[in-house]
Design a protein around this motif. Structure first.
Motif, short mmCIF file in Angstrom:
data_model
loop_
_atom_site.label_atom_id
_atom_site.label_comp_id
_atom_site.label_asym_id
_atom_site.label_seq_id
_atom_site.Cartn_x
_atom_site.Cartn_y
_atom_site.Cartn_z
N ASP A 45 -2.81 8.83 12.74
CA ASP A 45 -3.84 9.61 12.05
C ASP A 45 -3.28 10.92 11.50
OD1 ASP A 45 -5.83 7.70 12.50
OD2 ASP A 45 -6.27 8.50 14.48
N ILE A 46 -2.40 11.58 12.25
CA ILE A 46 -1.78 12.81 11.76
C ILE A 46 -0.91 12.52 10.55
CG2 ILE A 46 -0.08 14.62 12.30
CD1 ILE A 46 -1.14 14.52 15.21
N PHE A 47 -0.14 11.46 10.64
CA PHE A 47 0.73 11.10 9.52
C PHE A 47 -0.09 10.78 8.28
CE2 PHE A 47 3.46 8.36 7.00
CZ PHE A 47 4.62 9.12 6.96
N SER A 48 -1.20 10.09 8.46
CA SER A 48 -2.07 9.75 7.32
C SER A 48 -2.59 11.02 6.65
CB SER A 48 -3.25 8.90 7.80
OG SER A 48 -2.80 7.70 8.39
N VAL A 49 -2.93 12.02 7.44
CA VAL A 49 -3.43 13.28 6.89
C VAL A 49 -2.33 14.00 6.12
CG1 VAL A 49 -4.30 15.58 7.48
CG2 VAL A 49 -5.20 13.58 8.67
N PRO B 283 6.85 5.12 5.87
CA PRO B 283 6.25 4.73 7.15
C PRO B 283 4.82 4.22 7.00
CG PRO B 283 7.39 6.82 7.38
CD PRO B 283 7.33 6.51 5.91
N PHE B 284 4.07 4.84 6.05
CA PHE B 284 2.69 4.39 5.88
C PHE B 284 2.65 2.99 5.28
CE2 PHE B 284 -1.59 4.19 4.09
CZ PHE B 284 -2.32 4.59 5.19
N SER C 248 15.88 9.35 -3.18
CA SER C 248 16.95 8.46 -3.63
C SER C 248 17.30 7.45 -2.54
CB SER C 248 18.19 9.29 -3.98
OG SER C 248 19.26 8.47 -4.34
N TRP C 249 17.35 7.91 -1.31
CA TRP C 249 17.67 7.01 -0.20
C TRP C 249 16.56 5.97 0.00
CZ3 TRP C 249 15.40 5.85 4.55
CH2 TRP C 249 16.20 5.12 5.44
N VAL C 250 15.31 6.43 -0.07
CA VAL C 250 14.19 5.50 0.10
C VAL C 250 14.18 4.46 -1.01
CG1 VAL C 250 11.66 5.32 0.00
CG2 VAL C 250 12.72 7.11 1.38
N SER C 251 14.35 4.89 -2.26
CA SER C 251 14.31 3.96 -3.40
C SER C 251 15.43 2.94 -3.33
CB SER C 251 14.41 4.75 -4.71
OG SER C 251 13.31 5.59 -4.87
#
Length: 495
Positions: A188-192, A473-474, A39-42
């Motif tokens: 790279d970790i976040f992408s995974v 973030p991505f 909800s916060w992100v949207s």
């Protein structure tokens, strides 16, 4: 260096295990936490998702028609590794298969029953809006997102000789030292993490529809045991396929599934309302083009944005959550193509097929609305995993259509999990295009475990919601990919 190579793998697996444990033990709190985050992100960044997806489409169109469109994704004398059909089959099956089949009946009905503010439910306007909205959601918007990551990876992998890591795309902006250091590892970790969460939820959706179909057609109990058996069997198949490699397992299964999809499409057209389907194809395609700019950027400064947040922003964020894995996979199979070929093949071609698919199944769904009350339609879309089978019962050869859907979903499950396993293994092997088999097995088991445990705990939607919220973030990483790619392309000698 070896320690660094394993660092992404070890931390990513640890996070995946924590997600499994937390999601199963604390499923109720996961629901409230995920809903609050989404909800916060949207509410705060919905405009950014909408603007970014529109920007990605414009950026790809510009790159395709520019002088860089003829640049090879590889050396100048490289040729494509796969035929056009095999390439398209793997693109289609790895990118969008399960979701398109799952929602091709339920989503048109949902927009017909619950359209946005200003459109009356159950009207011709609602039906027309419904079809063109499905065109937008499952067409160019998602494939443009995938292509941004895929193009960047393919260019830096095959043209610049970099490894298959998301962080390498940003090297022109942040420098080689940052890419090889802590910043690169975090990216790279976040992408995974975003990838395995997004993939697991989509696999869970596929299992729920397979089991829902078996229950509806053959009274197979739709229970945890059935889910476990279906997931276990399919996991064994996709692990065997993943271990055999892209050129065997994924390529063969994708070709088979594409032919099954074409067969289902033809049979559905023949038994369905043929003239209305053709009318929909022509009319809705025209409306889609005519309303494209207003639809893709649909958000109100003063009115109610509930529908937009629940559908447009939700979908855009979901696609971005899939981008690391899908982008990695389509990059891997696109060596030897020009940039223009890549954009046409990865964006335009699947969009055209999707429009054809939704013209058939969307019309089939909406042509039955006179048979059901609005309340019955509302109940149907509340259980989307069985909606397709209920609608098919209104037409001849319903059993054949339903069996084809179940088989299609099962193989889509295999191909999606197969390509995801391969991509996750590459991302956690320092970008090695031939990752170790043990990593494929580990990631395959993790994907299946998350899908089953959270499905059985009733918390599949919260994980999906969290993966979508984590896509924010991505999204910033993807935005940065565009100037990074242009900066590197400027070094190319004009052909």
């Amino acid at each position: 260096m070896k320690k660094n190579n394993q660092l992404v793998f070890i931390i990513s697996v640890a996070i995946a295990i924590l997600v499994i444990v937390y999601g199963y033990v604390y499923s109720s709190s996961l629901v409230s936490v995920s809903d609050s985050i989404m909800s916060w992100v949207s509410n705060n960044f919905g405009w950014l998702y909408i603007l970014s997806v529109f920007g990605f489409i414009i950026f790809l169109a510009f790159i395709a028609i520019s002088k860089w469109g003829n640049v090879k994704l590889g050396k100048d004398d490289d040729i494509p590794e796969y035929s056009n059909f095999s390439w398209f089959a793997m693109l289609f099956c790895g990118a969008t298969g399960i979701g398109l089949v799952f929602w091709s009946i339920a989503e048109p009905l949902s927009h017909y029953v619950n359209p946005p503010q200003g459109i009356e439910a159950g009207t011709v306007s609602a039906a027309e809006f419904s079809i063109r909205t499905c065109f937008l959601h499952w067409g160019i918007t998602q494939f443009a997102c995938f292509a941004i990551v895929g193009l960047g990876l393919a260019y830096f992998m095959f043209r610049k000789g970099k490894t298959a890591l998301i962080s390498n795309i940003l090297e022109p902006l942040i420098g080689e030292k940052a890419v090889n250091g802590l910043i690169g590892k975090i990216i790279d970790i976040f992408s995974v993490v975003v990838t395995f969460a997004g993939v697991a939820t989509s696999l869970g959706l596929g299992v729920s529809q397979i089991c829902g179909g078996l229950n509806y057609l053959a009274d197979v109990p739709n229970t945890n045991i059935t889910w476990l058996i279906v997931i276990a069997v399919i996991t064994c198949v996709f692990l065997a396929s993943a271990i055999s490699g892209v050129n065997k397992g994924i390529k063969i299964l994708s070709s088979i599934n594409t032919w099954i999809a074409i067969t289902l499409l033809i049979v559905a057209f023949l038994v369905g309302p043929k003239v209305p389907i053709l009318n929909t194809l022509v009319s809705s395609t025209g409306q889609h083009i005519q309303n494209f700019f207003s639809d893709v950027t649909m958000i109100s400064a003063f009115g109610d944005n509930t529908w937009t947040m629940n559908w447009r922003v939700f979908y855009y964020a979901w696609f971005i959550a899939w981008c690391p894995f899908v982008g990695m996979f389509i990059a891997r199979i696109s060596k030897g193509r020009t940039i223009k070929e890549f954009i046409i093949g990865a964006v335009i071609a699947p969009t055209m097929f999707t429009i054809l698919w939704l013209s058939v199944f969307g019309t089939i769904a909406l042509s039955t609305t006179g048979t059901f009350s609005m309340t019955a339609l509302g109940n149907m879309i509340a259980s989307p995993e069985t909606a397709v089978f209920i609608i098919f019962e209104q037409f001849p050869l319903s059993k054949i259509l339903s069996i084809l859907v179940i088989v299609l979903l099962a193989i889509f499950f295999v191909t999606s999990a197969d390509s995801a396993t391969y991509s996750l293994s590459m991302m956690t092997s320092n970008g090695d295009m031939e990752p170790p088999k043990y990593k494929k097995i580990i990631w395959g088991i993790i994907e299946a475990s998350i899908a089953y445990l959270l499905l059985s705990a009733g918390s599949l939607k919260p994980l999906q919601t969290l993966s979508i919220a984590a896509s924010l973030p991505f999204l910033f990483i993807m935005i940065a990919m565009c100037p990074a790619l242009v900066k590197e392309l400027k070094k190319e000698i004009s052909k």
